[in-house]
Design an enzyme around this catalytic site. Structure first.
Site, PDB file in Angstrom:
ATOM      1  N   LYS A  37     -59.946  34.219  19.666  1.00 23.68           N
ATOM      2  CA  LYS A  37     -60.065  35.424  20.093  1.00 23.68           C
ATOM      3  C   LYS A  37     -60.788  36.482  19.115  1.00 23.68           C
ATOM      4  CE  LYS A  37     -56.010  35.019  22.976  1.00 23.68           C
ATOM      5  NZ  LYS A  37     -54.409  35.078  23.057  1.00 23.68           N
ATOM      6  N   GLN A  81     -49.163  36.973  19.652  1.00 12.92           N
ATOM      7  CA  GLN A  81     -49.348  35.475  20.473  1.00 12.92           C
ATOM      8  C   GLN A  81     -48.095  35.100  20.540  1.00 12.92           C
ATOM      9  OE1 GLN A  81     -52.481  34.570  21.311  1.00 12.92           O
ATOM     10  NE2 GLN A  81     -51.532  32.565  22.014  1.00 12.92           N
ATOM     11  N   ASP A 104     -52.539  42.677  26.509  1.00 13.53           N
ATOM     12  CA  ASP A 104     -52.006  41.384  27.317  1.00 13.53           C
ATOM     13  C   ASP A 104     -51.481  41.884  28.479  1.00 13.53           C
ATOM     14  OD1 ASP A 104     -52.324  38.999  26.143  1.00 13.53           O
ATOM     15  OD2 ASP A 104     -50.901  39.292  24.537  1.00 13.53           O
TER      16      ASP A 104
HETATM   17  N1  GUN Z   1     -49.778  32.411  24.951  1.00  9.60           N
HETATM   18  C1  GUN Z   1     -50.429  32.091  25.821  1.00  9.60           C
HETATM   19  N2  GUN Z   1     -51.225  32.680  26.525  1.00  9.60           N
HETATM   20  C2  GUN Z   1     -51.111  34.061  25.972  1.00  9.60           C
HETATM   21  C3  GUN Z   1     -51.531  35.176  26.117  1.00  9.60           C
HETATM   22  O1  GUN Z   1     -52.367  35.407  27.088  1.00  9.60           O
HETATM   23  N3  GUN Z   1     -51.426  36.144  25.322  1.00  9.60           N
HETATM   24  C4  GUN Z   1     -50.385  35.909  24.268  1.00  9.60           C
HETATM   25  N4  GUN Z   1     -50.021  37.128  23.525  1.00  9.60           N
HETATM   26  N5  GUN Z   1     -49.625  34.625  24.082  1.00  9.60           N
HETATM   27  C5  GUN Z   1     -50.074  33.568  24.808  1.00  9.60           C
END
Ligand code: GUN
Length: 268
Positions: A37, A81, A104
């Protein structure tokens, strides 16, 4: 318009898109995702900030950081995350994120907005799947869409987005009876259960479109999806590989959401 151009237009207007990424602990998969990211931000021209906190971080300490990011005008959007260490309640943290910075789309307000089709942000993976279907001109209207998995991150919002496009949607899960009878009805099959190579070719209708959201390590340490690719590809008209399928779309949507957040928050 490409995200890079959108970021440049915003910057020309004096708006600096900035995505903050919070990670708690040492989950190896999460570390890889977060690094990706941050790299994507660089590529698109979005400023990024990474907050890597130790696994010993308390819930109150994490809440304090969330509050700080909510109030920091130089941060346009942020994510925490998942998964979080078990001593931290995920829902408490997600509920504390300012919905306008929730790139998100995990906050209950954003989840509710998605349900009624009036949203600022879409969750990255389900929205990435929808863009993939659109890109390949796969018509959803009236099609039998089967989603395997009912997580808040993928399965449930995926079902909703397919419904918005007039699919006839069935959601399957661990208690579904005669699962393969249901999956074999699917014109479009989306699998997000986190079980390596669980869906095999015999569970798929000839000509179905198969989208594999899984990311698992098999006994040999190889990355595999939730779908057994070799047998499934004999049946599917289209199928996404793992790696190299849905993942890249998920990342692209996060960048899109980060730019959207900068646009939304510019007039604050
Ligand atoms: N863990 C697995 N997929 C995601 C996601 O799309 N966002 C976040 N914050 N954590 C994750």
């Amino acid at each position: 318009m490409q995200q890079k151009e959108q970021a440049e237009i915003l910057k020309a207007k004096g708006v600096e898109p900035c995505l903050a990424v919070v990670i708690v602990g040492e989950n190896p998969a999460s570390k890889v995702y977060v690094a990706g990211k941050i790299r994507d931000c660089e590529e698109v021209g979005i400023t990024s900030r990474e907050y890597a906190l130790p696994a010993s971080t308390t819930q109150d300490e994490l809440l304090a950081l969330v509050s700080e990011l909510n109030n920091d005008d130089s941060v346009s959007g942020f994510i925490v995350q998942l998964p979080l260490p078990s001593h931290i309640d995920e829902k408490t943290i997600l509920d504390a994120i300012d919905p306008k910075k929730d790139v998100d789309a995990f906050h209950p307000i954003n989840v509710g907005k998605i349900m009624i089709g009036d949203y600022d942000f879409l969750p990255c993976t389900p929205a990435g799947v929808m863009e993939l279907l659109e890109e390949y001109k796969i018509d959803i209207s009236g099609k039998e869409c089967v989603v395997v998995g009912r997580s808040n991150i993928v399965g449930k919002p995926q079902a909703m987005l397919l419904l918005h496009k007039n699919g006839t949607v069935t959601v399957c899960h661990s208690r579904t009876k005669n699962l393969s009878d249901v999956t074999r009805r699917a014109d479009i099959l989306v699998v997000a259960i986190g079980k390596g190579e669980f869906v095999t070719g015999d569970m798929i209708k000839e000509g179905a479109v198969v989208i594999d959201v899984g990311m698992n390590r098999n006994d040999e340490g190889k990355l595999v999806g939730d779908v057994h690719f070799e047998s499934a590809k004999e049946k599917a008209s289209y199928i996404t590989p793992v790696p190299g399928g849905v993942g890249v779309m998920t990342r692209a949507i996060l960048m899109k959401n980060a730019i959207k957040a900068a646009q939304l928050n510019q007039d604050k």
